[in-house]
Design a protein around this motif. Structure first.
Motif, mmCIF file in Angstrom:
data_model
loop_
_atom_site.group_PDB
_atom_site.id
_atom_site.type_symbol
_atom_site.label_atom_id
_atom_site.label_comp_id
_atom_site.label_asym_id
_atom_site.label_seq_id
_atom_site.Cartn_x
_atom_site.Cartn_y
_atom_site.Cartn_z
ATOM 1 N N GLY A 70 -19.784 -24.526 -28.397
ATOM 2 C CA GLY A 70 -21.057 -24.149 -27.790
ATOM 3 C C GLY A 70 -22.210 -24.929 -28.395
ATOM 4 N N LYS A 84 -23.929 -22.252 -21.504
ATOM 5 C CA LYS A 84 -23.583 -23.410 -22.347
ATOM 6 C C LYS A 84 -22.596 -23.022 -23.437
ATOM 7 C CE LYS A 84 -27.181 -26.698 -21.614
ATOM 8 N NZ LYS A 84 -26.948 -28.134 -21.650
ATOM 9 N N LEU A 85 -22.748 -21.812 -23.943
ATOM 10 C CA LEU A 85 -21.815 -21.352 -24.973
ATOM 11 C C LEU A 85 -20.459 -21.025 -24.358
ATOM 12 C CD1 LEU A 85 -24.027 -18.939 -27.118
ATOM 13 C CD2 LEU A 85 -23.061 -21.091 -27.864
ATOM 14 N N GLY A 86 -20.411 -20.906 -23.041
ATOM 15 C CA GLY A 86 -19.145 -20.587 -22.389
ATOM 16 C C GLY A 86 -18.802 -19.112 -22.455
ATOM 17 N N ILE A 87 -19.852 -18.268 -22.602
ATOM 18 C CA ILE A 87 -19.596 -16.828 -22.660
ATOM 19 C C ILE A 87 -19.727 -16.250 -21.259
ATOM 20 C CG2 ILE A 87 -20.455 -14.621 -23.523
ATOM 21 C CD1 ILE A 87 -21.450 -16.264 -25.975
ATOM 22 N N TYR A 112 -34.936 -22.236 -27.559
ATOM 23 C CA TYR A 112 -33.928 -21.166 -27.516
ATOM 24 C C TYR A 112 -32.548 -21.731 -27.869
ATOM 25 C CZ TYR A 112 -32.046 -16.685 -25.890
ATOM 26 O OH TYR A 112 -31.444 -15.461 -25.823
ATOM 27 N N TYR A 113 -32.249 -22.940 -27.349
ATOM 28 C CA TYR A 113 -30.968 -23.587 -27.670
ATOM 29 C C TYR A 113 -30.856 -23.797 -29.178
ATOM 30 C CZ TYR A 113 -30.381 -24.824 -22.705
ATOM 31 O OH TYR A 113 -30.233 -24.791 -21.352
ATOM 32 N N THR A 167 -30.288 -20.594 -31.030
ATOM 33 C CA THR A 167 -28.916 -20.105 -30.855
ATOM 34 C C THR A 167 -27.938 -20.952 -31.671
ATOM 35 O OG1 THR A 167 -29.560 -19.540 -28.609
ATOM 36 C CG2 THR A 167 -27.239 -19.393 -29.131
ATOM 37 N N GLN A 206 -20.283 -10.868 -28.460
ATOM 38 C CA GLN A 206 -19.024 -10.192 -28.772
ATOM 39 C C GLN A 206 -19.247 -8.697 -29.038
ATOM 40 O OE1 GLN A 206 -16.987 -11.847 -32.104
ATOM 41 N NE2 GLN A 206 -14.974 -11.292 -31.310
ATOM 42 N N GLU A 209 -33.817 -18.646 -20.290
ATOM 43 C CA GLU A 209 -33.267 -19.481 -21.372
ATOM 44 C C GLU A 209 -31.994 -18.875 -21.915
ATOM 45 O OE1 GLU A 209 -37.176 -19.325 -20.617
ATOM 46 O OE2 GLU A 209 -36.673 -18.058 -22.313
ATOM 47 N N GLY A 210 -32.019 -17.541 -22.026
ATOM 48 C CA GLY A 210 -30.845 -16.835 -22.541
ATOM 49 C C GLY A 210 -29.644 -17.040 -21.627
ATOM 50 N N GLN A 256 -29.101 -19.570 -19.573
ATOM 51 C CA GLN A 256 -28.629 -20.945 -19.705
ATOM 52 C C GLN A 256 -27.814 -21.115 -20.975
ATOM 53 O OE1 GLN A 256 -32.591 -22.687 -18.978
ATOM 54 N NE2 GLN A 256 -31.421 -24.444 -18.230
ATOM 55 N N THR A 257 -28.323 -20.511 -22.055
ATOM 56 C CA THR A 257 -27.634 -20.633 -23.336
ATOM 57 C C THR A 257 -26.244 -20.008 -23.269
ATOM 58 O OG1 THR A 257 -29.772 -20.455 -24.386
ATOM 59 C CG2 THR A 257 -27.871 -20.209 -25.802
ATOM 60 N N MET A 274 -19.919 -7.029 -25.723
ATOM 61 C CA MET A 274 -18.698 -6.873 -24.925
ATOM 62 C C MET A 274 -17.894 -5.668 -25.381
ATOM 63 S SD MET A 274 -17.292 -10.716 -24.537
ATOM 64 C CE MET A 274 -18.127 -11.913 -23.530
ATOM 65 N N GLU A 333 -25.431 -19.736 -34.597
ATOM 66 C CA GLU A 333 -23.978 -19.984 -34.609
ATOM 67 C C GLU A 333 -23.559 -20.658 -35.906
ATOM 68 O OE1 GLU A 333 -22.006 -18.853 -32.488
ATOM 69 O OE2 GLU A 333 -23.182 -18.511 -30.675
ATOM 70 N N ARG A 381 -22.395 -28.309 -27.081
ATOM 71 C CA ARG A 381 -22.987 -28.405 -25.742
ATOM 72 C C ARG A 381 -24.488 -28.115 -25.737
ATOM 73 N NH1 ARG A 381 -17.995 -26.129 -24.003
ATOM 74 N NH2 ARG A 381 -18.863 -24.077 -24.378
ATOM 75 N N LEU A 382 -24.933 -27.240 -26.650
ATOM 76 C CA LEU A 382 -26.350 -26.881 -26.692
ATOM 77 C C LEU A 382 -27.210 -28.013 -27.236
ATOM 78 C CD1 LEU A 382 -26.192 -23.228 -28.092
ATOM 79 C CD2 LEU A 382 -27.059 -23.886 -25.857
ATOM 80 N N ILE A 387 -29.369 -14.385 -28.064
ATOM 81 C CA ILE A 387 -28.016 -13.867 -27.793
ATOM 82 C C ILE A 387 -27.034 -14.985 -28.101
ATOM 83 C CG2 ILE A 387 -26.510 -12.809 -26.088
ATOM 84 C CD1 ILE A 387 -29.071 -12.085 -24.530
ATOM 85 N N ASP A 388 -26.367 -14.897 -29.227
ATOM 86 C CA ASP A 388 -25.364 -15.904 -29.575
ATOM 87 C C ASP A 388 -23.974 -15.290 -29.427
ATOM 88 O OD1 ASP A 388 -25.251 -14.202 -31.662
ATOM 89 O OD2 ASP A 388 -25.480 -15.689 -33.233
ATOM 90 N N THR A 389 -22.956 -16.013 -29.864
ATOM 91 C CA THR A 389 -21.595 -15.512 -29.612
ATOM 92 C C THR A 389 -21.317 -14.192 -30.324
ATOM 93 O OG1 THR A 389 -20.751 -16.924 -31.340
ATOM 94 C CG2 THR A 389 -20.537 -17.728 -29.119
ATOM 95 N N SER A 390 -21.858 -14.017 -31.541
ATOM 96 C CA SER A 390 -21.525 -12.775 -32.244
ATOM 97 C C SER A 390 -22.216 -11.585 -31.570
ATOM 98 C CB SER A 390 -21.874 -12.873 -33.730
ATOM 99 O OG SER A 390 -23.248 -12.912 -33.912
#
Lengths: 285, 160
Positions: free
Chosen positions: B134, A248-251, B62-63, B66, A217, A241-242, A244-245, A220, B70, B137-138, A211-214
């Motif tokens: 992100g 960290k991504l700030g989502i 996983y980091y 991701t 998004q 893990e997801g 935490q990620t 959402m 990105e 930070r990762l 699960i990344d930012t895109s």
């Protein structure tokens, strides 16, 4: 006008056909396949050969040759290539078969060493160029059609919206979520929410690899649209893990209800709709 | 003693439009040309496998996946394509296990203001604006280099 090529085809027709079929057999059994060439393929090759012979007999070396895409030859060739591509035979085999006929004819023509043979060779070259082109195009067409069909059915399979209980929908997401899939997921979900008057939708992300930012998004937007139709979204199956990620991504999925497992999500959905699953014994007493 | 890898190498003055990857073959590595959307998923998958092969735990793997996703998305959206590479790098100390370095390189328009690009919530393409910050930070080490009009290179390292 009987050019050397027409004479050759006229005098040695059966012999040439036998030689070609023999060659086809050796191409066929090249991959450790010791069966004989199927009878249908033999018949198909025979009619292709007849068509080519007719074509050569009807034209002259000076003609500007253009293969009629609606003609019998194009038709037979297309059918043969389609069969070959369907059974998974390689493009090199099918095209090699056409080229082997050209080689056969030009070698025999050359051996006769008559005058005018050069013009005939050039002519043969032109005819087989367009035949090879047609073979190749037909082959690619079949394969591309197959790929399109497969990816469509994959897309079809990949986003089922399930009616879990009255007014509860389950959308299990499996695999990569790209723009096309995200759009399809949203469309399907909204349609199902409207049809079933769903109050709660469980969005299960167990099968989403990353699960990344895109992806976030896309989710959402789907969740926002679902809410406008009056359904509450419960998100489940985000791995540790997801989670935490995502932080960290700030989502932030701010006010979206989340539960760790699908089981907890279903319990929450039942609670939200004021329903419960109870053991059979309890009802009996 | 070798200089540690945290210091990014300065960008060479002349770079070919499409840098051809030249990792030593002995090093575990992955190299993906990102040109279409499915390439992003492929890059992500390959890099996750690399991390798993090298014995990374679930979280750092996983980091990495991701971060790769990105960076690959950025390559596609902002530069129209580019190379994403990942390779093992020697640990910080001789007795530490190797890490994985991600390099995303493109020949796109470049970034005029690097600090702004790393600002939370800043996006030029309608995204959430948390991709690059992100990734920073990762990952454990992060360096970005850009020449407007010539391209951008992002390098980042994750230790297991």
């Amino acid at each position: 006008m009987a050019t050397p090529l027409i004479k050759l085809l006229h005098e040695h027709r059966e012999e040439l056909l036998d030689a070609w079929l023999h060659h086809a057999q050796s191409i066929w059994s090249g991959n450790g396949n010791y069966e004989s060439l199927p009878q249908e393929s033999r018949l198909r090759l025979r009619s292709i050969f007849d068509d080519i012979a007719t074509l050569i007999a009807q034209t002259t070396p000076d003609d500007d040759f253009e293969l009629n895409p609606e003609g019998a030859l194009a038709n037979h060739l297309h059918q043969f290539v389609t069969e070959q591509a369907r059974i998974g035979s390689g493009a090199n085999k099918t095209i090699g078969l056409m080229l082997s006929l050209k080689h056969l004819l030009s070698t025999r023509l050359f051996d006769r060493s008559e005058a005018d043979a050069v013009a005939d060779l050039m002519w043969l070259e032109r005819i087989f160029d367009s035949l090879t082109q047609l073979t190749f195009t037909a082959f690619v067409d079949v394969r591309e059609h197959l790929i399109t069909q497969q990816s469509l059915s994959l897309l079809e399979l990949s986003t089922p919206v399930l009616r879990l209980w009255s007014r509860i929908l389950l959308l299990p997401l499996v695999g990569v979520i790209d723009t096309i899939r995200a759009r399809q997921i949203t469309e399907r979900l909204l349609e199902a929410i409207a049809r079933h008057e769903a109050r709660v939708t469980i969005l299960d992300l167990t099968g989403v690899p990353v699960i990344d930012t895109s992806v976030a998004q896309h989710l959402m937007k789907t969740i926002d649209a679902a809410r406008l139709l009056g359904t509450q979204v419960v998100m489940t199956g985000i791995s540790p893990e997801g989670a935490q990620t995502l932080t960290k991504l700030g989502i932030r999925f701010g006010d979206v209800l989340c539960r760790a497992t699908l089981r907890a999500g279903i319990a929450e959905a039942l609670l939200l709709t004021g329903q419960r699953i109870s053991p059979v014994e309890e009802r009996r007493s | 003693m070798m200089q540690h890898q945290n210091v990014p190498q300065p960008m060479p003055p002349e770079r070919p439009a499409d840098p051809i990857p030249s990792w030593p073959p002995s090093v575990a590595s992955v190299c993906v040309r990102v040109e279409t959307e499915p390439d992003i998923a492929a890059a992500c998958r390959e890099i996750r496998w690399l991390a798993e092969r090298m014995g990374f735990a679930r979280s750092p793997a996983y980091y990495l996946a991701t971060a790769a996703s990105e960076l690959a998305t950025n390559l596609l959206i902002h530069a129209g394509g580019g190379w994403l590479r990942a390779a093992s790098v020697a640990g910080r100390h001789p007795n530490e296990p190797p890490g994985i370095e991600l390099v995303a390189e493109d020949a796109g328009p470049g970034i005029a203001d690097l600090a702004l690009a790393l600002t939370e919530g800043y996006s030029t393409a309608g995204g959430l604006g948390c991709g690059l910050p992100g990734v920073e930070r990762l990952m454990d080490v992060f360096a970005m280099d850009s020449r407007p009009g010539h391209g951008t290179r992002v390098r980042a390292i994750k230790w297991p």
